[in-house]
Design a protein around this motif. Structure first.
Motif, PDB file in Angstrom:
ATOM      1  N   LYS A   1       0.835  -1.199   0.000  1.00 18.37           N
ATOM      2  CA  LYS A   1       0.000   0.000   0.000  1.00 18.37           C
ATOM      3  C   LYS A   1       0.871   1.250   0.000  1.00 18.37           C
TER       4      LYS A   1
ATOM      5  N   LYS B   1       2.439   1.701  -3.394  1.00 18.35           N
ATOM      6  CA  LYS B   1       1.439   2.173  -4.346  1.00 18.35           C
ATOM      7  C   LYS B   1       1.180   3.670  -4.155  1.00 18.35           C
ATOM      8  N   GLN B   2       1.117   4.106  -2.913  1.00 22.01           N
ATOM      9  CA  GLN B   2       0.924   5.531  -2.630  1.00 22.01           C
ATOM     10  C   GLN B   2       2.127   6.347  -3.102  1.00 22.01           C
ATOM     11  N   ASP B   3       3.327   5.821  -2.877  1.00 24.29           N
ATOM     12  CA  ASP B   3       4.542   6.513  -3.316  1.00 24.29           C
ATOM     13  C   ASP B   3       4.581   6.665  -4.833  1.00 24.29           C
ATOM     14  N   VAL B   4       4.219   5.612  -5.535  1.00 29.72           N
ATOM     15  CA  VAL B   4       4.192   5.651  -7.000  1.00 29.72           C
ATOM     16  C   VAL B   4       3.144   6.655  -7.471  1.00 29.72           C
ATOM     17  N   HIS B   5       2.000   6.664  -6.808  1.00 30.75           N
ATOM     18  CA  HIS B   5       0.933   7.606  -7.165  1.00 30.75           C
ATOM     19  C   HIS B   5       1.396   9.060  -6.960  1.00 30.75           C
ATOM     20  N   ARG B   6       2.043   9.324  -5.827  1.00 28.24           N
ATOM     21  CA  ARG B   6       2.562  10.669  -5.562  1.00 28.24           C
ATOM     22  C   ARG B   6       3.622  11.063  -6.574  1.00 28.24           C
TER      23      ARG B   6
ATOM     24  N   LYS C   1       3.887   9.965  -9.658  1.00 27.65           N
ATOM     25  CA  LYS C   1       3.198  10.223 -10.925  1.00 27.65           C
ATOM     26  C   LYS C   1       2.552  11.604 -10.908  1.00 27.65           C
ATOM     27  N   LYS C   2       1.916  11.975  -9.800  1.00 33.67           N
ATOM     28  CA  LYS C   2       1.289  13.297  -9.698  1.00 33.67           C
ATOM     29  C   LYS C   2       2.340  14.390  -9.799  1.00 33.67           C
ATOM     30  N   SER C   3       3.475  14.201  -9.144  1.00 33.47           N
ATOM     31  CA  SER C   3       4.555  15.192  -9.212  1.00 33.47           C
ATOM     32  C   SER C   3       5.052  15.361 -10.638  1.00 33.47           C
TER      33      SER C   3
ATOM     34  N   ASP D   1       3.331  14.690 -13.358  1.00 32.46           N
ATOM     35  CA  ASP D   1       2.255  15.346 -14.106  1.00 32.46           C
ATOM     36  C   ASP D   1       2.281  16.863 -13.901  1.00 32.46           C
TER      37      ASP D   1
END
Length: 133
Positions: free
Chosen positions: A7, A10-15, A17-19, A21
């Motif tokens: 988890k 997954k959160q780290d990868v999501h953050r 990706k947002k950075s 973007d």
């Protein structure tokens, strides 16, 4: 792997990706607003291709990349500050024009030194290529 670790990953990868973007969105904004960055990017590509053409060494290539990335990065920062200062200028006047001039000067100083680095690295190989050395 523990569920908690999955988890968290997954959160780290999501953050991340947002950075990324946000950064891409920022670069698009700079390209829409600033003509100089387009010119500087074209010159950067010309320098890279010329470096490959002349078969310059790795250290020299790294120095060129560092100098060019500094110019481009300062141009991005300059654009960001100009946008901010343009908004502030509506509220107050005075030193904002001076601040913008100083920011532009930082890009100019960086570009001058990048040109100097390019001349130092490319001069002798170019003269040899032209049969002048």
């Amino acid at each position: 792997m523990l569920d908690k670790d999955k988890k968290s990953l997954k959160q780290d990868v999501h953050r991340l990706k947002k950075s990324f973007d946000y950064a891409v969105k920022g670069m698009k904004e700079v390209f829409e607003r600033e003509q100089n960055i387009k010119i500087q990017l074209v010159l950067t590509l010309v320098v890279i291709f010329y470096g490959f053409f002349l078969h310059i060494g790795g250290v020299e290539f790294a120095l060129l990349l560092l100098a060019m990335s500094q110019v481009l990065s300062l141009e991005v920062l300059n654009t960001a500050f100009e946008i901010y200062l343009d908004e502030r200028e509506r509220e107050q006047n005075g030193t904002i024009a001076v601040i913008k001039d100083i920011l532009a000067a930082s890009v100019l100083v960086s570009a001058i030194f990048a040109i100097a680095i390019g001349l130092i690295i490319f001069l002798v190989p170019t003269l040899k290529l032209l049969g002048l050395n």
